[in-house]
Design a protein around this motif. Sequence first.
Motif, PDB file in Angstrom:
ATOM      1  N   GLY A  63       0.797  -1.223   0.000  1.00  0.00           N
ATOM      2  CA  GLY A  63       0.000   0.000   0.000  1.00  0.00           C
ATOM      3  C   GLY A  63       0.826   1.268   0.000  1.00  0.00           C
ATOM      4  O   GLY A  63       0.459   2.249   0.646  1.00  0.00           O
ATOM      5  N   ARG A  64       1.936   1.299  -0.693  1.00  0.00           N
ATOM      6  CA  ARG A  64       2.770   2.493  -0.724  1.00  0.00           C
ATOM      7  C   ARG A  64       2.155   3.563  -1.622  1.00  0.00           C
ATOM      8  O   ARG A  64       1.663   3.282  -2.708  1.00  0.00           O
ATOM      9  N   VAL A  65       2.221   4.793  -1.140  1.00  0.00           N
ATOM     10  CA  VAL A  65       1.723   5.914  -1.930  1.00  0.00           C
ATOM     11  C   VAL A  65       2.632   6.190  -3.123  1.00  0.00           C
ATOM     12  O   VAL A  65       2.191   6.644  -4.178  1.00  0.00           O
ATOM     13  N   SER A  66       3.914   5.869  -2.966  1.00  0.00           N
ATOM     14  CA  SER A  66       4.882   6.196  -4.016  1.00  0.00           C
ATOM     15  C   SER A  66       4.601   5.471  -5.323  1.00  0.00           C
ATOM     16  O   SER A  66       4.977   5.974  -6.385  1.00  0.00           O
ATOM     17  N   ILE A  67       3.960   4.305  -5.265  1.00  0.00           N
ATOM     18  CA  ILE A  67       3.686   3.586  -6.509  1.00  0.00           C
ATOM     19  C   ILE A  67       2.745   4.391  -7.398  1.00  0.00           C
ATOM     20  O   ILE A  67       2.855   4.400  -8.621  1.00  0.00           O
ATOM     21  N   VAL A  68       1.817   5.144  -6.761  1.00  0.00           N
ATOM     22  CA  VAL A  68       0.894   5.997  -7.524  1.00  0.00           C
ATOM     23  C   VAL A  68       1.613   7.255  -8.008  1.00  0.00           C
ATOM     24  O   VAL A  68       1.467   7.666  -9.165  1.00  0.00           O
TER      25      VAL A  68
ATOM     26  N   TYR B   3       4.737   7.615  -8.572  1.00  0.00           N
ATOM     27  CA  TYR B   3       5.691   7.278  -9.626  1.00  0.00           C
ATOM     28  C   TYR B   3       4.987   7.216 -10.988  1.00  0.00           C
ATOM     29  O   TYR B   3       5.537   7.648 -12.009  1.00  0.00           O
ATOM     30  N   VAL B   4       3.788   6.657 -10.998  1.00  0.00           N
ATOM     31  CA  VAL B   4       3.020   6.623 -12.247  1.00  0.00           C
ATOM     32  C   VAL B   4       2.679   8.038 -12.690  1.00  0.00           C
ATOM     33  O   VAL B   4       2.778   8.387 -13.878  1.00  0.00           O
ATOM     34  N   VAL B   5       2.276   8.885 -11.726  1.00  0.00           N
ATOM     35  CA  VAL B   5       1.992  10.291 -12.050  1.00  0.00           C
ATOM     36  C   VAL B   5       3.249  10.982 -12.582  1.00  0.00           C
ATOM     37  O   VAL B   5       3.207  11.733 -13.560  1.00  0.00           O
ATOM     38  N   ALA B   6       4.393  10.710 -11.936  1.00  0.00           N
ATOM     39  CA  ALA B   6       5.646  11.307 -12.390  1.00  0.00           C
ATOM     40  C   ALA B   6       5.989  10.859 -13.804  1.00  0.00           C
ATOM     41  O   ALA B   6       6.438  11.665 -14.632  1.00  0.00           O
ATOM     42  N   GLY B   7       5.790   9.571 -14.092  1.00  0.00           N
ATOM     43  CA  GLY B   7       6.041   9.095 -15.451  1.00  0.00           C
ATOM     44  C   GLY B   7       5.131   9.759 -16.463  1.00  0.00           C
ATOM     45  O   GLY B   7       5.562  10.123 -17.569  1.00  0.00           O
ATOM     46  N   GLY B   8       3.839   9.946 -16.105  1.00  0.00           N
ATOM     47  CA  GLY B   8       2.913  10.632 -17.007  1.00  0.00           C
ATOM     48  C   GLY B   8       3.302  12.077 -17.245  1.00  0.00           C
ATOM     49  O   GLY B   8       3.260  12.578 -18.380  1.00  0.00           O
ATOM     50  N   LEU B   9       3.718  12.772 -16.172  1.00  0.00           N
ATOM     51  CA  LEU B   9       4.149  14.163 -16.336  1.00  0.00           C
ATOM     52  C   LEU B   9       5.424  14.252 -17.177  1.00  0.00           C
ATOM     53  O   LEU B   9       5.601  15.204 -17.956  1.00  0.00           O
ATOM     54  N   ALA B  10       6.323  13.278 -17.023  1.00  0.00           N
ATOM     55  CA  ALA B  10       7.530  13.277 -17.851  1.00  0.00           C
ATOM     56  C   ALA B  10       7.176  13.095 -19.327  1.00  0.00           C
ATOM     57  O   ALA B  10       7.767  13.755 -20.205  1.00  0.00           O
ATOM     58  N   LEU B  11       6.207  12.217 -19.608  1.00  0.00           N
ATOM     59  CA  LEU B  11       5.769  12.051 -20.999  1.00  0.00           C
ATOM     60  C   LEU B  11       5.124  13.324 -21.530  1.00  0.00           C
ATOM     61  O   LEU B  11       5.328  13.703 -22.699  1.00  0.00           O
TER      62      LEU B  11
END
Length: 385
Positions: A218-223, A225-233
């Motif tokens: 249940g880590r918040v970072s997994i979500v 990280y996905v947001v960070a990847g989307g913003l990088a794209l």
Amino acid sequence: MRTLVVCVDRTGDIPRQTGLQTPVAGWEAVQSMVVEMGIADPEDSAVNTLLEALRVTRDLRDGEDDAVVAAISGSGDTVSADLSVADQLDDLIERYDPDSAVVVIDSAEDERVVPIVESRLQVDAVDRVVVRQARDLESTYYLLKQFLADEELRQTVLVPLGIVLLVFPALLMVTGSLAVAVASITAVIGLFVLYKGLSIENYLAEVPAQARDALYSGRVSIVTYVVAGGLALVGVFAGALGISDLPSETPLLLTAMAFTYYSVPWITLGGLAASAGRLFDEFIRHEEVRTSFLNLPFGVLAVGLVVRGFSAYFMELAGELDAVAVPAAEVGALSIEGFVLSPEQRLAAFVVAGVLVSVVGLRVATRFSDVDEVDVEDGEEPVEP
């Protein structure tokens, strides 16, 4: 002077082939083990290494040197094998109390053990055994047959070679250029060499397990990280759109600066999202946040500001970006006239802003660090991170 002539088998071939436990010491014991090893696997180079150790021992004794021959062998993986070799070497030193050692090896793998011996004994010589092979056609065919029987070598060498032989004529037919086909194949081979050399497959093999653990815990970072990847794209897409309006004759450096200028804000937001996830995870797991995690968002923002400032500076010098105009303003009795920032002033403003953000981050981290030190001085037990 007593010399220990030690035959090193780091890969564990001796106990695996003969069933004998190492260390094995003494002329008769090692001679008997050579016979057992030769009967079990006559093709193993360890047989020649053991015979070389016996020969070196005989020569030293002929020179009236008190020589003791022994064989040690590793077991398990890399670390376990080295620890096993070290334990066996300590046992031999305790039993025979030698003054120096001669190390006999047969491969670069066994040569890694030499520093372990040197840390315990003076090493007078390292004798590497190279087995001479027959150079006729039959021997070459036999070696090739052994090579094809090794599954790991087949996957590492033959599979890439087969892909190259299939792709090369296809590229030659599609492109019609020998140079393009050769360059493409060379690039793929280079990527494969880097992939194997950097052991990227080991990192990729661990990614599914780490992702599964992160989801189950249940880590918040997994979500984030996905947001960070989307913003990088999004940043990459924004950068591509930003350079699409540039003329085709625009220099490569200016194009790179324009791409950086338009993409950095989104990439910085991605870094802030990822660091925020790490902060939340740290607080949820330990009910406190380490100072290094507190400083991370400020560092990301400071780097983003500085990079944005430098890219804007180069674009403004090239005339691809308008200057910043500060409008006139009145605050009570105070009147401010409008002015235009030069490229140097604009760059300085971004750099100063980045430095200020970094200083604020250090101050915040130091503040929390001071709180932790005060808690410890008051007699409270520090919380382990």
